[in-house]
Design a protein around this motif. Structure first.
Motif, PDB file in Angstrom:
ATOM      1  N   PRO A 327      94.393   2.657  27.965  1.00  0.00           N
ATOM      2  CA  PRO A 327      95.274   2.126  26.928  1.00  0.00           C
ATOM      3  C   PRO A 327      96.454   1.330  27.466  1.00  0.00           C
ATOM      4  N   VAL A 328      96.970   1.688  28.608  1.00  0.00           N
ATOM      5  CA  VAL A 328      98.186   1.005  29.065  1.00  0.00           C
ATOM      6  C   VAL A 328      97.886  -0.451  29.397  1.00  0.00           C
ATOM      7  N   ILE A 331      97.498  -2.375  26.284  1.00  0.00           N
ATOM      8  CA  ILE A 331      98.792  -2.719  25.702  1.00  0.00           C
ATOM      9  C   ILE A 331      99.360  -3.934  26.415  1.00  0.00           C
ATOM     10  N   TYR A 401     103.394  -3.515  31.983  1.00  0.00           N
ATOM     11  CA  TYR A 401     102.328  -2.687  31.413  1.00  0.00           C
ATOM     12  C   TYR A 401     101.003  -2.938  32.099  1.00  0.00           C
ATOM     13  N   GLU A 481     110.667  -2.084  23.318  1.00  0.00           N
ATOM     14  CA  GLU A 481     110.281  -0.772  22.821  1.00  0.00           C
ATOM     15  C   GLU A 481     110.707  -0.545  21.375  1.00  0.00           C
ATOM     16  N   ALA A 488     105.026  -2.966  20.454  1.00  0.00           N
ATOM     17  CA  ALA A 488     104.771  -1.810  19.604  1.00  0.00           C
ATOM     18  C   ALA A 488     103.467  -1.995  18.844  1.00  0.00           C
ATOM     19  N   LYS A 491     100.663  -1.396  21.025  1.00  0.00           N
ATOM     20  CA  LYS A 491     100.451   0.035  21.234  1.00  0.00           C
ATOM     21  C   LYS A 491      99.663   0.637  20.076  1.00  0.00           C
ATOM     22  N   ALA A 494      96.119  -0.362  20.587  1.00  0.00           N
ATOM     23  CA  ALA A 494      95.521   0.373  21.698  1.00  0.00           C
ATOM     24  C   ALA A 494      95.239   1.806  21.287  1.00  0.00           C
ATOM     25  N   ALA A 495      96.167   2.376  20.529  1.00  0.00           N
ATOM     26  CA  ALA A 495      95.950   3.748  20.074  1.00  0.00           C
ATOM     27  C   ALA A 495      94.694   3.816  19.228  1.00  0.00           C
TER      28      ALA A 495
END
Lengths: 500, 90, 481, 522, 218, 101
Positions: A327-328, A331, A401, A481, A488, A491, A494-495
């Motif tokens: 995932p990182v 992102i 990232y 962030e 965001a 993210k 990716a989640a």
């Protein structure tokens, strides 16, 4: 037809319809054309905001139309699509403003803006494509609608550029088509779904699936300018600056990169692709591209060409992020999709400003331009630092990232690639900054078109877009962030990709 | 049997006249041979119990076509160049 | 159901014959408005027929009330309906185009008997698409051939007459072969009705029937200008006036192709394997050779005509791929329709470009992008379909073709299709690229009637937008098969 | 990532102060841009460090500002080390700023200087406050790149060359640092300093961080830019460059190496070795210089070697770190003050000539550097030595010999400096430069006493002798050299950079020739 | 056309002919026997001659289209000759003139007979029309009938009349259920009507194929 | 061998003779002649083959009538075109090597 079906179509129509009307407009209707353009851009933005809000709430937007039995045109506005749609929409708005200023008084503007709108239509359509077939439809539409823009100036050089552009992209399209049909033959309609669907084919089709992957990636890799399929990009730089800015720096190359994302995540599924051992070659290809593009950029004196090679290099960060299993990295890659867009568009806006205001096209002619055009140069500087990956710009965040993703994936060598790339970025951007700010200006500029008035170093239509995007480079990096940042959103995507 | 022999001869005559018609070096003779061929064809049709065709062949195939051919022959023989410059459609 | 006297299939033949006759009666150069009016009606009829077929399935119309094998049957099924629709849909805009095109004094001499010729041409095609009788088909073929030759000759120049003559001779030779084939079939089975013949031919196939099939197919292939019989097409289609070229390239060659397809699906269903493969190879060669020639052509219409040679090649790729899944057949039908619309648009656009620049060279196009943008856009749109790019109908055709080839594991064709598409892109963009160049100083452009431009655009747009409606077309095609 | 940290209730005034300490210089910098506010901004620019000084000197110990949405989760705040660094950084900038106001009185491109100087300053102060890696790196980068403007300020040929080399090395250093930080953060599972200091990154990560920051610190071989860049900058800029900006690298080490937590014997040993080399190498090459500021720059290389020793020892033997940390801090403070005083003094000397009072003013910090008893240098060295001699076997003995020898070298170098200053012809009379310099020199001599850790060194004669002996010996040697001068080899400033540069130039030229040939061939 | 292709054409032709001959010699009998069907339905066809019945009733559709083919050829010839006036008259040949004057009534009579006979025995519109055309050609050759220029309205009507009648009948009979579906009672008369029209028009058309073209250069 | 078959066989010969002639012969008139021979051959096959049992068959006969008319139309057209070509160029053959080849 429900609202949820119509909204994606509205996003597409909001640039398609103005574009069609603009085609038919006489050349002299500058005002009406500008109003149409901006109206389209604004309304698209409104629709996109509605979509964003809805998707964040968990609404599902989509539309399906059967073209042939077993062949559907599918749109879906999921989080990933919206990442790209939002980027294109916002940048389209700025670029339209910029282009109105840039092309003031030049011929064939109706044609230009018509195709320009068509390009954006293709881009958002491609972003919202819900299956490979739809993706391909807009992929090719994008090729076709950009060609007239590349050759817009009508010079022999433009023609050469256009020809090269076509040769590459159409050949890429052919590969992509082959791959898509092949896959289609194996498993019918290939919709984009989280986690991919190819795995269902089972182990006996593995060999074919690998070949198809190669075909698909090579097909989209042309637009993503993966080495050695990148040859068109520097050639296409003969287009007017707004075209280079939005299309070649953002829309077209992103279309390719976006395709890679969709194929890996939602056709193959990243776990499956990893298990087939497909990600590592992709990562290597991306890495080679990153380094090679930068190396070529070093020796370019033509500013736009240098930026073009820089694009070659930078866009592959996205592919790299995808190829980093985890995932990182995802992102990082997805955030870079947005970050690279705003950074590169700023650079091209600035390059266009130098060309349009001072007649400067070459790096070697930029001496002292910072003193003549401090705001433009400041924007350029911020974006250039972003490209190098200096904190606190957007570029730093995505590189960070990516690096973390690489480490998480156990691909430590990627850090070395990032290091090399950043070094090379610095090596070709810092001399430009040095010339801009520290060299004395020449006695006269090559062709000064626009006089400075007070702090307005050039037309405000040309000045505002780069300033805004440069600010965005800083803000997206600085507030990476924050809940509303591209990071965001990446993210969130990716989640969804990795948790389902 | 006699009729078969006649048929055989007729067939040979047909083939021969056709051959002469196509192979003769003199064009006017070829046309004449064609008319002969047409008349032989009329006979053949009659032998095939097709009097309608025989009539039509005689009138159309040999007669009218012959006239057309002869007329065209005359026209093509005249080696006059075209009066006007050839018209071209752009 | 409509009354018997409203039978759309019959009227689709009677109507063009009637307006052609009336146009002849009206005198030289007359008949345009009547033709357009009638064509609107014909389009309506074709739509009505298609709708009717979709609802109630294929149907026969026994001319004279006798029925096969004694009489002649007209048969309307999905395939014929598609062809009929295409024919009327192309003919109507082209008629509108022709009216404006021939209104110019420059072209008036060509228009003397254009309308009756066009009427007979359309009647011949409609009759051909509806006929289920091999000998009747021969007559329609001749009717079509002579009408086409006449149209080629309306240009009146040396080149046109030469082309017409060559076309005529090929056409006659071809129909001669076809006729001999019919004779052999009649001798073998005692009937020329396709429906009666088909089961007989499949049941028992003497050598003479094989030869008949060969003769008929070769004749039809020659009429369709499949390589190596393509030589007559570029001069004929490239030399005729633009509306004529449009009709010929878009429709006429499709008629003989349609017949090949009909025969291959019906009486000659036994011809599979090597023969089909051979036709496929010829198609593939045509794709490559035609595109290559188009890439090299100096004259614009010549280029478009060579493009026809290439595009026809795709049609023949379906023969080795014909299978129960119907994919290849669908591909063929879509390609026919897509190419028909697109090629008509290309020729219409080429006519405009020629008129604007005053000459028929690719090189002379420099700068037209600024003068006739709509036409150029039309050319590009049509090009999209020709290249087989989405979302055009041409794309769907190629998609299905590739799909079919993949399903049967015949990889070679895919390469040909893809390479052919790329070559097509080459010659289409050759034109566009030239048009986008800066106009040379000494160039001057003539004004062009807007109507010509719009016709080209409408046709091109239709060929692209049809890609979004492929499902309907495929559904129609499925009627009766 | 920030969850692991203590969240304490912090008054708004603390937040405001922290923001102001960084925002105020930046605001002044931006105010330089519009012509309307330029004069005002120039006037206020010397006072830019005041908020930071307030933070360092007055604010309570747990001043923390958390901005989780900024960068990768930003945390600004003060700990003991940060407070010390912030203090001397702010003070040095203040002194340099006041000095610069006089120094630049007649300079046309004043505002350009101030702009870069303020940006550099903001970065430098920010580095001290940053408690997470992303914000540290951001400020660090700001400082590094803005300092380029200071290096090339004079626009002379040497300045361009120095600037180029500075930039190349700086970029290499930054990138290496980022790579190292990536790995470190990955190992630590977070980006906060507090996370990193209790993690065990791979030796590669530690090495990269060390090397990346080592460029700034001026580790041998990574020091090439230093003797070029420091001298060409305007004097006040040199003062901060050499005085405090080198310490930013040191601070980075303290922040992002798991000092006192994990042992990295190899890297520690390497650092110890490099520190030793730096101490003597700086002296050796410095002695061959004839420019005051170059001598001072080499002295900085040498002095940073002492601090490197401390860090190296910490990596080698984590147990010693509690002793070493205050010593390194003190050394940094001492060196910052003394070196900036020397640079400012050198500037005065270059203006007014080698007058006696100038020499006297220079001698005070020079003696401190040499470690004469009761100077700040003596304190710092004593503290450091207390830690170092506890190192395991070879090092303790080696250092026991090396440190006095280094002091001897420093003395020689300082003598050389004074001698060079002495030879400067007298020019103008005393100037506006003098008061800030003298005030700073005085302050600098006193301040270290305030930060002296627990008494480190037995106050006996042995101690004094060990400290004063080398100095004395050095002075004697210097005297001898003065009377009977040896023909010292002339080493160009930047030493090794010269061959490297030549090599690169040759490569570029070859490449161009190839290009040309290819172009002709086409 | 080079020698190789010629040789190839000849070789293929000979081979094909030989194969075909062989194929025909072993061709089995046909499965369908149409003459029987013709004879069976002859009574309802309206004529007594089977060929005419096939031509105008059973396969009348062919004939309709075939007339159109003739018209097309004529149209194309008209297109080719454009709008130029005919060139000078052919010189009259006294001998031929006399012959023609005498033969004309005979020819018309013969045409009438052939037309009339078609219903019962060999003959019919085509043969009659051909005879009429032959007469016109003869007249022209004799110098009695000039070559034709652009057809006037009347001539055009004459040329197309037969076709129009045929077409009208075909269309008019659609109401019966199909094209050309004659009501048995009317079949004979309708066929006669068509044949009459065709005889006239075919005569004119066939003559036109000659007269519109002859004597001119283009 | 029946009469019908005999004529059918000769028709085959005529057809091939004509077909080869159309291809091989250069002069346009000859091509037209050859075409007519070819057509006649086909007609003979049509009728002859149908009547190989000896019974007359009106169906192919009617077809041949149609065919003859078509043939004469085609002949007239070809000759007309040939004459037009001759009038314009003076040539009586189709020159090769134009655009198409």
């Amino acid at each position: 037809m429900t609202v949820n079906e119509m909204l994606p179509l509205a996003v597409i129509a909001s640039s398609l319809l103005p574009g069609m009307v603009i085609f038919a407009l006489p050349e002299a209707r500058v005002g009406l054309r500008s109003v149409l353009n901006l109206l389209g851009a604004m309304s698209k933005l409104v629709f996109v905001i509605l979509l964003l809000e809805g998707v964040a709430r968990g609404e599902v937007y989509g539309f399906r139309h059967t073209v042939l039995p077993g062949l559907d045109l599918v749109f879906k506005a999921d989080a990933l699509a919206l990442l790209f749609v939002t980027l294109s929409t916002v940048l389209w708005l700025f670029t339209t403003i910029y282009a109105i200023g840039y092309l003031e008084g030049s011929p064939h503007r109706s044609r230009f803006f018509g195709f320009f709108s068509l390009c954006v239509t293709a881009t958002v359509g491609l972003a919202m494509a819900g299956n490979l077939f739809t993706f391909f439809v807009f992929y090719e539409l994008l090729t076709l609608s950009t060609f007239p823009l590349v050759v817009h100036r009508g010079t022999p050089q433009a023609m050469r550029g256009g020809t090269v552009y076509l040769a590459y992209t159409l050949a890429g399209g052919a590969l992509l088509l082959t791959g898509i049909v092949w896959l289609h033959g194996l498993m019918g309609q290939v919709d984009f779904v989280h986690g991919g669907s190819v795995a269902a084919l089972g182990p006996q089709a593995t060999a074919q699936i690998k070949v198809v992957f190669l075909l698909l990636i090579a097909g989209v890799g042309v637009k993503a300018a993966l080495v050695p399929l990148h040859g068109w990009l520097p050639q296409a730089m003969v287009a007017p600056a707004p075209v280079s800015a939005l299309l070649h720096a953002v829309a077209v190359v992103k279309a390719g990169a976006f395709g890679i994302v969709r194929i890996v995540y939602e056709v193959y599924g990243v776990e499956y692709a990893q298990s087939l051992g497909l990600l590592k070659p992709l990562a290597i290809a991306a890495a080679v591209t990153i380094v090679w593009g930068s190396l070529r950029a070093l020796t370019q004196d033509d500013l736009k060409k240098r930026l073009a090679y820089s694009t070659v290099s930078q866009v592959s960060y996205i592919a790299l992020g995808v190829a980093l299993f985890g995932p990182v990295g995802t992102i990082g890659g997805l955030a870079h999709l947005v970050h690279q867009g705003i950074m590169k568009i700023t650079l091209f806006f600035a390059a266009g400003n130098y060309a349009e205001t001072l007649g400067v096209h070459k790096v070697s002619e930029l001496d002292g331009a910072g003193r003549r055009m401090p705001l433009t140069s400041a924007a350029f500087t911020i974006a250039a630092f972003g490209m190098i990956g200096v904190a606190p710009t957007a570029g730093y965040v995505s590189k960070w990232y990516l690096g973390e993703g690489a480490l998480a994936a156990g691909m430590d060598w990627v850090v070395a690639v990032l290091w090399t790339s950043s070094l090379l970025n610095a090596a070709y951007f810092l001399p430009i900054l040095y010339r801009l700010w520290f060299r004395p200006p020449p006695a006269a500029w090559p062709a000064e078109h626009i006089p400075a008035r007070g702090w307005r170093e050039t037309g405000w239509l040309l000045l505002a877009p780069p300033l805004i995007t440069a600010a965005a480079v800083l803000v997206t990096g600085l507030f990476a962030e924050a809940g509303w940042s591209p990071l965001a959103w990446a993210k969130l995507i990716a989640a969804r990709e990795y948790l389902q | 049997m006699l009729m078969l022999a006649f048929d055989g001869l007729l067939v040979l005559a047909l083939l021969w006249s056709a051959w002469r018609c196509l192979a003769s070096t003199d064009l006017s003779r070829a046309v004449v041979m064609f008319i002969v061929f047409g008349l032989l064809m009329a006979l053949a049709w009659a032998r095939l119990d097709a009097p309608d065709i025989a009539l039509a062949e005689a009138a159309i195939g040999a007669g009218l076509t012959g006239a057309l051919l002869l007329d065209a022959l005359g026209a093509l023989r005249s080696r006059r160049e075209g009066r006007d410059a050839p018209r071209e459609t752009p | 159901m409509t009354e018997a006297w409203l039978e759309p299939a019959a009227w689709l033949i009677i109507l063009p014959l009637a307006w052609a006759s009336v146009a002849f009666l009206a005198g030289p150069g007359r008949g345009a408005r009547l033709a357009i009016l009638a064509l609107v009606a014909q389009l309506g009829l074709a739509l009505e027929l298609a709708a009717d077929l979709t609802q109630r399935g294929a149907r026969m119309h026994a001319v004279g009330g006798w029925g096969a094998p004694l009489g002649i049957d007209l048969m309307a099924d999905g395939l014929s309906a598609v062809m009929l629709l295409l024919t009327q849909a192309v003919a109507l805009p082209i008629a509108v185009y022709a009216q404006a095109y021939f209104a110019e004094t420059h072209h008036r001499h060509a228009a003397t008997w254009f309308w009756p010729l066009a009427g007979f041409l359309l009647a011949a095609m409609n009759a051909l698409f509806l006929s289920a009788d091999l000998f009747n088909l021969y007559v329609t073929l001749e009717l079509l051939g002579l009408a086409a030759v006449g149209l080629v000759a309306v240009g009146g120049g040396t080149a046109q007459i030469t082309a017409a003559l060559r076309y005529l001779l090929v056409s006659l030779l071809a129909s001669g072969g076809y006729l001999l084939g019919v004779a052999l079939l009649y001798g073998a089975y005692g009937t020329v009705s396709m429906t009666t013949l088909a089961p007989l031919a499949v049941g028992q196939t003497p050598l003479a029937v094989w030869i008949a099939a060969g003769l008929m197919l070769v004749g039809l292939l020659a009429k369709t200008a499949l390589l190596p019989f393509h030589f007559w097409l570029p001069p004929a289609h490239g030399g005729a006036p633009a509306p004529v070229s449009a009709l010929l390239s878009a429709l006429v060659v499709k008629a003989s192709f349609y017949l090949v397809l009909r025969l291959a699906l019906g009486p000659f269903a036994m011809m599979t394997g090597t023969a089909a493969g051979l036709i496929g190879v010829l198609g593939a060669s045509a794709i490559l050779w035609g595109a290559w020639q188009a890439l090299r052509a100096q004259r614009l219409k010549q280029l478009v005509a060579w493009s026809t040679v290439a595009q026809l090649g795709y049609l023949f790729l379906i023969f080795p791929l014909l299978a129960a899944d119907g994919l290849a057949l669908q591909a063929g039908a879509l390609q026919v329709v897509a190419h028909g619309l697109a090629k008509a648009a290309l020729f219409a656009a080429a006519g405009v470009l020629m008129r604007a620049t005053g000459r028929d060279t690719v090189e002379g196009l420099a700068g037209v992008a600024g003068r006739v943008p709509l036409t150029l856009f039309a050319f590009g749109l049509a090009g999209v379909s020709i290249m087989g790019l989405p979302p055009s109908a041409g794309f769907l055709a190629k998609w299905l073709l590739i799909d079919a080839a993949l399903k049967q594991g015949q990889w070679g064709w895919i390469v040909v299709i893809i390479v052919g598409s790329l070559l097509a892109a080459g010659y289409i963009f050759r034109v566009l690229r030239q048009a986008f160049l800066l106009a040379p100083e000494d160039s001057h452009f003539q004004p062009v009637p807007r109507r010509l431009e719009w016709v080209a655009f409408v046709l091109a747009a239709a060929s692209v937008l049809l890609g979004l409606r492929g499902a309907e077309l495929v559904a129609l095609l499925g009627v009766g098969s | 990532m920030g969850e692991t940290h203590r969240r304490t209730r912090i008054p708004a005034v603390t937040h405001a102060s922290l923001i102001a300490s960084l925002g105020w210089p930046l605001a002044l910098m931006l105010a330089l841009w519009p012509a309307r506010t330029r004069r005002l901004a120039q006037g206020l620019a010397p006072l830019a460090p005041l908020p930071a000084l307030w933070v360092a000197a007055v604010l309570s110990g747990d001043a923390v500002l958390e901005l989780p949405s900024v960068l990768l989760g930003t945390r600004l705040g003060l700990d003991a080390t940060g407070r010390l660094f912030l203090l001397f950084t702010a003070l040095t900038w203040l002194a340099a700023g006041l000095y610069a106001r006089a120094y630049l009185a007649h300079e046309a491109r004043r505002s350009v200087f101030w702009a870069f100087s303020l940006a550099t300053q903001a970065g430098n102060l920010g580095v001290c406050l940053a408690q997470d890696l992303a914000s540290f790196y951001s400020f660090y980068a700001l400082m590094t790149f803005a300092a380029y403007g200071l290096v090339v300020h004079t626009r002379s040929a040497e300045a361009w060359r120095a600037g180029r080399i500075y930039l190349v090395m700086a970029v290499l250093g930054e990138l290496t640092l980022v790579a190292g930080l990536m790995m470190t953060a990955y190992a630590a599972g977070g980006t906060q300093v507090a996370d990193i200091q209790v993690s065990t990154p791979s030796p590669l990560a530690v090495g990269l961080v060390t090397a990346g920051l080592g460029v700034k610190v001026g580790l041998p071989l990574l020091h090439l830019w230093l003797p070029l860049a420091h001298p060409v900058a305007p004097v006040p800029a040199s003062a901060v460059l050499s005085g405090v900006m080198l310490k930013a690298g040191l601070l980075g080490w303290l922040r992002f190496l798991p000092l006192g937590y994990a042992a990295y014997p190899e890297i520690g040993a390497t650092l110890l070795l490099l520190g030793l080399i730096a101490m003597f190498y700086g002296v050796a090459v410095g002695l061959a210089q004839s420019d005051l500021k170059v001598v001072l720059a080499y002295s900085s290389v040498s002095q940073m070697g002492f601090m490197t020793l401390g860090v190296g020892a910490g990596l080698n033997a984590p147990g010693l770190w509690p002793v070493l940390l205050p010593a390194v801090g003190l050394y940094a403070l001492h060196h910052a003050l003394a070196k900036s005083a020397l640079f400012l003094g050198a500037g005065v000397a270059l203006k007014v000539g080698g007058r006696a009072w100038v020499l006297a003013g220079l001698a005070l910090p020079a003696l401190a550097l040499a470690g004469v008893p009761f100077t700040g240098g003596w304190l710092a060295k004593s503290a450091l030595k207390a830690g170092l001699i506890a190192l395991p076997a070879p090092w303790a003995d080696l250092l026991g010999v090396a440190l006095p020898l280094a002091a001897l070298g420093t003395t020689l170098l300082m003598s050389r400096l004074l001698w060079l200053a002495h030879r400067l012809p007298a020019q103008e009379a005393a100037q506006a430069l003098t008061p800030p310099w003298l005030a700073w020199t005085a302050a600098g001599s006193l301040l270290p006493w305030g930060f002296m850790p627990a008494w480190p060194w037995p106050m006996d004669w042995t101690g004094f002798t060990l400290a004063a002996g080398p100095v004395f010996l050095g002075l004697v040697l210097a005297f001898l050299a003065w009377r009977w001068p040896l023909a010292a080899p002339a080493i160009p400033p930047g030493d090794l950079v010269v061959p490297v540069e030549r090599l690169l130039q040759a490569l570029v030229r070859a490449r161009l020739r190839l290009n040309r040939r290819a172009a002709q061939g086409r | 056309m080079n020698r190789f292709t010629r040789g190839l054409a000849v070789a293929v032709g000979v081979a094909l002919a030989a194969t075909l001959v062989a194929a025909l010699l072993e061709l089995p009998a046909a499965a369908v026997y149409l003459p029987g069907a013709v004879a069976q339905h002859l009574a309802q066809s309206g004529v007594e001659h089977p060929v005419t019945a096939v031509l105008l009733n059973f396969r009348g559709w062919d004939t309709l289209l075939e007339v159109a083919v003739l018209l097309l050829a004529l149209l194309t010839l008209l297109t080719l000759r454009g709008s130029e006036a005919p060139v000078a008259e052919v010189e009259a040949e006294p001998l031929l003139q006399g012959l023609a004057r005498k033969a004309l009534p005979l020819i018309i009579l013969m045409a009438g007979y052939l037309f009339w006979a078609g219903a019962y025995r060999p003959g019919g519109a085509f043969q009659a029309g051909a005879v009429l055309a032959a007469g016109a050609v003869l007249l022209h050759l004799a110098g009695l009938l000039p070559a034709w220029a652009v057809p006037g309205r009347l001539l055009r009507l004459g040329l197309i009349l037969g076709f129009l009648v045929f077409l009208a009948v075909a269309a008019g009979l659609l109401g019966q259920g199909a094209l050309l579906q004659y009501p048995p009672a009317l079949a004979g008369n309708l066929i006669l009507l068509i044949e009459a029209g065709l005889t006239l028009s075919l005569g004119l058309v066939l003559a036109g194929l000659f007269l519109f073209v002859t004597g001119r250069q283009a | 061998m029946s009469t019908g078959l005999l004529y059918a066989l000769s028709g085959v010969g005529l057809f091939m003779l004509g077909a080869v002639g159309v291809i091989v012969l250069a002069h346009l008139m000859r091509k037209v002649l050859a075409f007519n021979v070819m057509g006649s051959g086909a007609f003979l096959v049509l009728v002859g083959l149908a009547q190989r049992t000896g019974q007359p068959d009106p169906v192919p006969q009617a077809m041949v009538l149609t065919g003859i008319v078509v043939a004469v139309a085609a002949t007239a057209l070809a000759l007309g075109l040939a004459r037009a070509l001759h009038a314009r160029t003076g040539g009586v053959t189709l020159t090769q090597g134009e655009d198409g080849d």
